[in-house]
Scaffold this motif. Sequence first.
Motif: not given
Length: 126
Positions: A29-33, A57-63, A104-118
């Motif tokens: 896993h690279l630092r960003e992930a 994978q689902r969260l990687l797509w968001d970033i 996961l395919s249908e999941w969406t989030s309006n959370a502004p940060t990756l931590v909040e989305r996680l």
Amino acid sequence: FAGLPEHLPEVLVAPPRIFTPYNAQATVHLREAFWGILLPVTVHGRVSDIWRAYLTQRLLWDIGHSISFSPAHVVHDRVAHDYLKDFQSESDLYLKSAAMVRFLSEWTSNAPTLVERLEQLWAELY
């Protein structure tokens, strides 16, 4: 990879919106992930790494990132074990993974940060 034309690079990248299972053995896993190494603890260990792969994978797509596969860099010497027990331990993989991937395919989030989305994703899956 065996069977592919030789002129292709030895790395395969999974496109966004395509889930590919991978386990915890010989992964990088690279630092960003790096957050993607977190394993769910509410399921058997034989399930947690595969489900972690789907969540990551689902969260990687968001970033704007993806996962890739390359030829193995290690040799895995398997020890003798009980395949029936393995199968029983992995029952959630066979019975519940399709529903998880659909969610996961249908999941969406309006959370502004990756931590909040996680945090949001893990809470919604709990």
